[in-house]
Design a protein around this motif. Sequence first.
Motif, PDB file in Angstrom:
ATOM      1  N   UNK A   1     -93.026  67.904 -50.333  1.00  0.00           N
ATOM      2  CA  UNK A   1     -94.287  67.094 -51.000  1.00  0.00           C
ATOM      3  C   UNK A   1     -94.363  68.051 -52.375  1.00  0.00           C
ATOM      4  N   UNK A   2     -92.868  68.124 -52.303  1.00  0.00           N
ATOM      5  CA  UNK A   2     -92.035  68.829 -53.910  1.00  0.00           C
ATOM      6  C   UNK A   2     -91.587  67.897 -54.989  1.00  0.00           C
ATOM      7  N   UNK A   3     -91.699  67.953 -56.071  1.00  0.00           N
ATOM      8  CA  UNK A   3     -90.544  66.575 -57.338  1.00  0.00           C
ATOM      9  C   UNK A   3     -89.617  66.813 -56.223  1.00  0.00           C
ATOM     10  N   UNK A   4     -88.759  65.661 -56.193  1.00  0.00           N
ATOM     11  CA  UNK A   4     -87.357  65.420 -55.546  1.00  0.00           C
ATOM     12  C   UNK A   4     -86.878  66.358 -57.312  1.00  0.00           C
ATOM     13  N   UNK A   5     -85.928  66.794 -56.232  1.00  0.00           N
ATOM     14  CA  UNK A   5     -84.941  67.713 -57.825  1.00  0.00           C
ATOM     15  C   UNK A   5     -84.269  66.644 -58.721  1.00  0.00           C
ATOM     16  N   UNK A   6     -83.599  65.974 -58.370  1.00  0.00           N
ATOM     17  CA  UNK A   6     -82.940  65.485 -58.721  1.00  0.00           C
ATOM     18  C   UNK A   6     -83.780  64.317 -60.232  1.00  0.00           C
ATOM     19  N   UNK A   7     -84.714  63.803 -59.851  1.00  0.00           N
ATOM     20  CA  UNK A   7     -86.112  62.635 -60.189  1.00  0.00           C
ATOM     21  C   UNK A   7     -86.934  63.588 -60.979  1.00  0.00           C
ATOM     22  N   UNK A   8     -86.552  64.645 -61.251  1.00  0.00           N
ATOM     23  CA  UNK A   8     -87.274  65.880 -61.904  1.00  0.00           C
ATOM     24  C   UNK A   8     -86.510  66.568 -63.459  1.00  0.00           C
ATOM     25  N   UNK A   9     -85.033  66.220 -63.072  1.00  0.00           N
ATOM     26  CA  UNK A   9     -84.276  66.957 -64.057  1.00  0.00           C
ATOM     27  C   UNK A   9     -82.986  65.877 -63.746  1.00  0.00           C
ATOM     28  N   UNK A  10     -81.977  64.355 -64.148  1.00  0.00           N
ATOM     29  CA  UNK A  10     -81.205  64.426 -63.726  1.00  0.00           C
ATOM     30  C   UNK A  10     -79.893  64.624 -63.709  1.00  0.00           C
TER      31      UNK A  10
END
Length: 220
Positions: A58-67
């Motif tokens: 349930x966390x922000x997807x890491x590469x969506x948050x920072x590409x």
Amino acid sequence: MDLPLAPFLAALDLIAAVSFAATGALVASRKELDILGFVWFGVITGVGGGTLRDLLLGLPVFWVEDPTTVLVCIATAIAVHFAAHLIEYRYRYILWLDAFGMALVSVVGTLKALDAGAGVTVAIAMGVITANVGGIIRDTLGQEPSVILRREIYVAASMLGAAACAALEVAGAGREAAALAGFGAAFVLRMLALWRGWSMPAYKSRPGRENPPTGFETDT
């Protein structure tokens, strides 16, 4: 003194993504794909496991948050596209890079889950998922035998590394010590398994009873 969590995990995640992206691009080289095929294999292998991990937690997807990770995977895939012909024994490099990436993300997934408030069991599962899903997607798309369908010590190595990392972290051994121990356990076991040809015991089919009981027999 422990390293701050966010930069520490981000650095490990990035290194692991590069390792996995390289393995995906090397599979593309074996299939003689074009440069977009290299990029696709590199990116999906590099971020696949971490994507599922973040979604499950349930966390922000890491590469969506920072590409940044996706961009690094793309750069890695393009570099491999132009350098793959220099690697004489490509499959050997795939195995080494894959083992390195697997060990790293086993630690990253475990620590990230613990930081998100997950229990030890869930954290270990997240470490295993992070380490294996990208490779499963890579092998499926590349029509290579998947690691989970071979009698290789791969998932078991990932599980050992995740368990060692989680145990030491919960015991208060320190972030660096837990990460190093988890990485070392997973990587060394995987390398020993490749070197010595170790595998997990497989189920052996055995003849069943000619007329097995159904549970519905009645006395007459």
